[in-house]
Design a protein around this motif. Structure first.
Motif, PDB file in Angstrom:
ATOM      1  N   GLY A  77       0.909  -1.108   0.017  1.00 16.60           N
ATOM      2  CA  GLY A  77      -0.041  -0.056   0.129  1.00 16.60           C
ATOM      3  C   GLY A  77       1.000   1.066  -0.028  1.00 16.60           C
ATOM      4  N   GLY A  78       1.839   1.065   0.508  1.00 12.76           N
ATOM      5  CA  GLY A  78       2.802   2.233   0.672  1.00 12.76           C
ATOM      6  C   GLY A  78       3.574   2.598  -0.472  1.00 12.76           C
ATOM      7  N   LEU A  79       3.772   1.543  -1.345  1.00 13.37           N
ATOM      8  CA  LEU A  79       4.378   1.611  -2.786  1.00 13.37           C
ATOM      9  C   LEU A  79       3.184   2.247  -3.613  1.00 13.37           C
ATOM     10  CD1 LEU A  79       6.390  -1.679  -2.750  1.00 13.37           C
ATOM     11  CD2 LEU A  79       7.269   0.679  -2.519  1.00 13.37           C
ATOM     12  N   TRP A  80       2.204   1.917  -3.415  1.00 14.96           N
ATOM     13  CA  TRP A  80       1.309   2.526  -4.298  1.00 14.96           C
ATOM     14  C   TRP A  80       1.047   4.071  -4.007  1.00 14.96           C
ATOM     15  CZ3 TRP A  80      -1.877   1.237  -8.452  1.00 14.96           C
ATOM     16  CH2 TRP A  80      -2.217  -0.329  -8.637  1.00 14.96           C
ATOM     17  N   LEU A  81       1.043   4.411  -2.656  1.00 14.14           N
ATOM     18  CA  LEU A  81       0.851   5.751  -2.636  1.00 14.14           C
ATOM     19  C   LEU A  81       2.253   6.530  -3.231  1.00 14.14           C
ATOM     20  CD1 LEU A  81      -0.462   5.834   0.939  1.00 14.14           C
ATOM     21  CD2 LEU A  81      -1.533   6.746  -0.984  1.00 14.14           C
ATOM     22  N   LEU A  82       3.259   5.991  -2.934  1.00 10.04           N
ATOM     23  CA  LEU A  82       4.593   6.470  -3.642  1.00 10.04           C
ATOM     24  C   LEU A  82       4.514   6.713  -4.918  1.00 10.04           C
ATOM     25  CD1 LEU A  82       7.371   7.448  -3.044  1.00 10.04           C
ATOM     26  CD2 LEU A  82       8.185   5.015  -3.320  1.00 10.04           C
ATOM     27  N   TYR A  83       4.259   5.754  -5.718  1.00 12.87           N
ATOM     28  CA  TYR A  83       4.334   5.867  -7.147  1.00 12.87           C
ATOM     29  C   TYR A  83       2.932   6.472  -7.942  1.00 12.87           C
ATOM     30  CZ  TYR A  83       8.715   3.337  -6.312  1.00 12.87           C
ATOM     31  OH  TYR A  83       9.859   2.859  -5.956  1.00 12.87           O
ATOM     32  N   THR A  84       1.890   6.474  -7.246  1.00 15.11           N
ATOM     33  CA  THR A  84       0.606   6.842  -8.091  1.00 15.11           C
ATOM     34  C   THR A  84       0.379   8.161  -7.489  1.00 15.11           C
ATOM     35  OG1 THR A  84      -0.736   5.804  -6.266  1.00 15.11           O
ATOM     36  CG2 THR A  84       0.029   4.543  -8.495  1.00 15.11           C
ATOM     37  N   THR A  85       0.980   8.940  -6.731  1.00 16.28           N
ATOM     38  CA  THR A  85       0.745  10.244  -6.207  1.00 16.28           C
ATOM     39  C   THR A  85       1.814  11.331  -6.457  1.00 16.28           C
ATOM     40  OG1 THR A  85       1.355   9.845  -3.843  1.00 16.28           O
ATOM     41  CG2 THR A  85      -0.838   9.413  -4.375  1.00 16.28           C
ATOM     42  N   ASP A  86       1.950  12.192  -5.848  1.00 16.88           N
ATOM     43  CA  ASP A  86       2.902  13.308  -6.116  1.00 16.88           C
ATOM     44  C   ASP A  86       3.981  12.888  -4.705  1.00 16.88           C
ATOM     45  OD1 ASP A  86       1.394  14.728  -7.977  1.00 16.88           O
ATOM     46  OD2 ASP A  86       0.636  16.083  -6.234  1.00 16.88           O
ATOM     47  N   ALA A  87       3.908  11.979  -4.119  1.00 14.49           N
ATOM     48  CA  ALA A  87       4.927  11.600  -3.098  1.00 14.49           C
ATOM     49  C   ALA A  87       6.373  11.126  -3.734  1.00 14.49           C
ATOM     50  CB  ALA A  87       4.477  10.381  -2.307  1.00 14.49           C
ATOM     51  N   TYR A  88       6.455  10.757  -4.773  1.00  9.42           N
ATOM     52  CA  TYR A  88       7.852  10.526  -5.448  1.00  9.42           C
ATOM     53  C   TYR A  88       8.438  11.604  -5.916  1.00  9.42           C
ATOM     54  CZ  TYR A  88      11.300   8.539  -8.552  1.00  9.42           C
ATOM     55  OH  TYR A  88      12.471   8.222  -9.229  1.00  9.42           O
ATOM     56  N   ALA A  89       7.638  12.630  -6.459  1.00  4.86           N
ATOM     57  CA  ALA A  89       8.369  13.915  -6.953  1.00  4.86           C
ATOM     58  C   ALA A  89       8.641  14.812  -5.596  1.00  4.86           C
ATOM     59  CB  ALA A  89       7.468  14.642  -7.747  1.00  4.86           C
ATOM     60  N   LEU A  90       7.809  14.576  -4.654  1.00  9.96           N
ATOM     61  CA  LEU A  90       7.926  15.472  -3.361  1.00  9.96           C
ATOM     62  C   LEU A  90       9.224  15.058  -2.459  1.00  9.96           C
ATOM     63  CD1 LEU A  90       4.235  16.048  -2.347  1.00  9.96           C
ATOM     64  CD2 LEU A  90       5.770  17.668  -3.227  1.00  9.96           C
ATOM     65  N   MET A  91       9.510  13.653  -2.774  1.00 11.20           N
ATOM     66  CA  MET A  91      10.657  13.060  -1.744  1.00 11.20           C
ATOM     67  C   MET A  91      12.010  13.647  -2.417  1.00 11.20           C
ATOM     68  SD  MET A  91      10.884   8.881  -3.037  1.00 11.20           S
ATOM     69  CE  MET A  91      12.477   8.817  -2.452  1.00 11.20           C
ATOM     70  N   HIS A  92      11.752  14.206  -3.515  1.00 12.87           N
ATOM     71  CA  HIS A  92      13.484  14.701  -4.390  1.00 12.87           C
ATOM     72  C   HIS A  92      13.410  16.321  -3.809  1.00 12.87           C
ATOM     73  CE1 HIS A  92      12.723  11.105  -6.432  1.00 12.87           C
ATOM     74  NE2 HIS A  92      14.123  10.978  -6.499  1.00 12.87           N
ATOM     75  N   GLN A  93      12.396  16.739  -3.281  1.00 12.15           N
ATOM     76  CA  GLN A  93      12.359  18.200  -2.767  1.00 12.15           C
ATOM     77  C   GLN A  93      12.654  18.128  -1.242  1.00 12.15           C
ATOM     78  OE1 GLN A  93       8.986  20.039  -4.251  1.00 12.15           O
ATOM     79  NE2 GLN A  93       9.291  19.314  -6.283  1.00 12.15           N
ATOM     80  N   SER A  94      11.927  17.517  -0.594  1.00 13.62           N
ATOM     81  CA  SER A  94      11.999  17.448   1.017  1.00 13.62           C
ATOM     82  C   SER A  94      12.778  16.435   1.530  1.00 13.62           C
ATOM     83  CB  SER A  94      10.644  17.074   1.628  1.00 13.62           C
ATOM     84  OG  SER A  94      10.701  17.049   2.843  1.00 13.62           O
ATOM     85  N   LEU A  95      13.870  16.888   2.280  1.00  9.42           N
ATOM     86  CA  LEU A  95      14.922  16.140   2.943  1.00  9.42           C
ATOM     87  C   LEU A  95      14.334  15.029   3.896  1.00  9.42           C
ATOM     88  CD1 LEU A  95      18.073  15.648   4.078  1.00  9.42           C
ATOM     89  CD2 LEU A  95      17.405  17.464   5.654  1.00  9.42           C
TER      90      LEU A  95
END
Length: 270
Positions: free
Chosen positions: A141-159
């Motif tokens: 479920g965590g992987l679905w959230l990571l790759y189907t939302t903005d989370a993947y892009a945001l993780m490259h902006q937020s330390l």
């Protein structure tokens, strides 16, 4: 120096900090496991060499995934990111679970502390997070959230989001593996049928996600990288999952067949 992934970036100094912080748990884990092994040997309690090797390899793979060239390349290359995901969230946890760290810790600890740890393992929070269904939701479920939302892009902006997601990937992968195959003593055992059904469902969710990534790249990821990453997630994940399936079936077979009492041990041989 700044590393760019799509429209986002992480400063070089911040990235160095994340590498150090994410490496610490694996370094500490190696030290603690080695100390427990030393104490166990002082008590003249033998410990299988292959388990120590598995813990070492798993820890090294964890380190490789969060620091060094692979981690740096993962900031700009989705295929490298997915390689790190497989190492951090699947292969390293599997090897470390097979190293039976809790069994070794219980052997090394004094009686009172070992009893305290046993009580801790029986508490309701541990029971919840090690239930196959809950662990699968955290993991897949965590992987679905990571790759189907903005989370993947945001993780490259937020330390801190970058650090949190990497910690989550490893911890969720470890709990998922622990919930499916019982190498260490388990206070709350689930039936083989229940674990098998949940495992098959989780693998299906993981496989569907990899196909979704193939056709629907996360924000900022080029199509060719998404395709390569999706294929790596699909086939690489299946290869690691086959090991879990094999061990689960092997334990199920051993439990179902009659055997003399002298064959029983305190922990699984595999």
């Amino acid at each position: 120096m700044r590393h760019h992934h799509g429209g986002s970036s992480i400063a070089g100094g911040e990235f160095l900090f994340t590498q150090i912080l994410l490496s610490l748990p694996f370094i500490v884990g190696l030290a603690v496991y080695g100390t427990a092994l030393y104490i166990s040997k002082k008590k003249e309690r033998e410990w299988p060499l292959f388990r120590s090797i598995l813990w070492t390899i798993g820890s090294v793979l964890g380190l490789v995934s969060v620091s060094g060239p692979l981690a740096q390349r993962a900031l700009t290359d989705f295929t490298a990111h997915m390689t790190g995901h497989l190492l951090l969230g699947m292969l390293a946890p599997l090897l470390m679970v097979l190293a039976a760290p809790m069994t070794l810790a219980l052997r090394a600890l004094p009686v009172q502390e070992a009893k305290w740890m046993t009580k801790l393992l029986r508490t309701w929070p541990v029971r919840i997070v090690t239930d196959p269904l809950a662990a699968s939701l955290l993991n897949v479920g965590g992987l679905w959230l990571l790759y189907t939302t903005d989370a993947y892009a945001l993780m490259h902006q937020s330390l801190w989001l970058h650090i949190f997601i990497h910690l989550h990937v490893f911890i969720a992968g470890y709990l998922f593996t622990v919930s499916m195959i019982y190498i260490d003593p388990v206070a709350h055992r689930r039936s083989y049928l229940y674990r098998a059904v949940v495992l098959i469902t989780a693998l299906a969710g993981h496989g569907i996600l990899s196909k979704y990534i193939y056709g629907n790249p996360p924000e900022g990821v080029p199509a060719e990288q998404a395709e390569a990453g999706g294929m790596l997630m699909y086939y690489g994940g299946d290869a690691i999952d086959l090991v879990i399936i094999f061990i689960l079936c092997l334990h199920w077979y051993r439990t179902a067949r009659p055997r003399p009492l002298k064959e029983k041990t305190n922990y699984q041989t595999i």
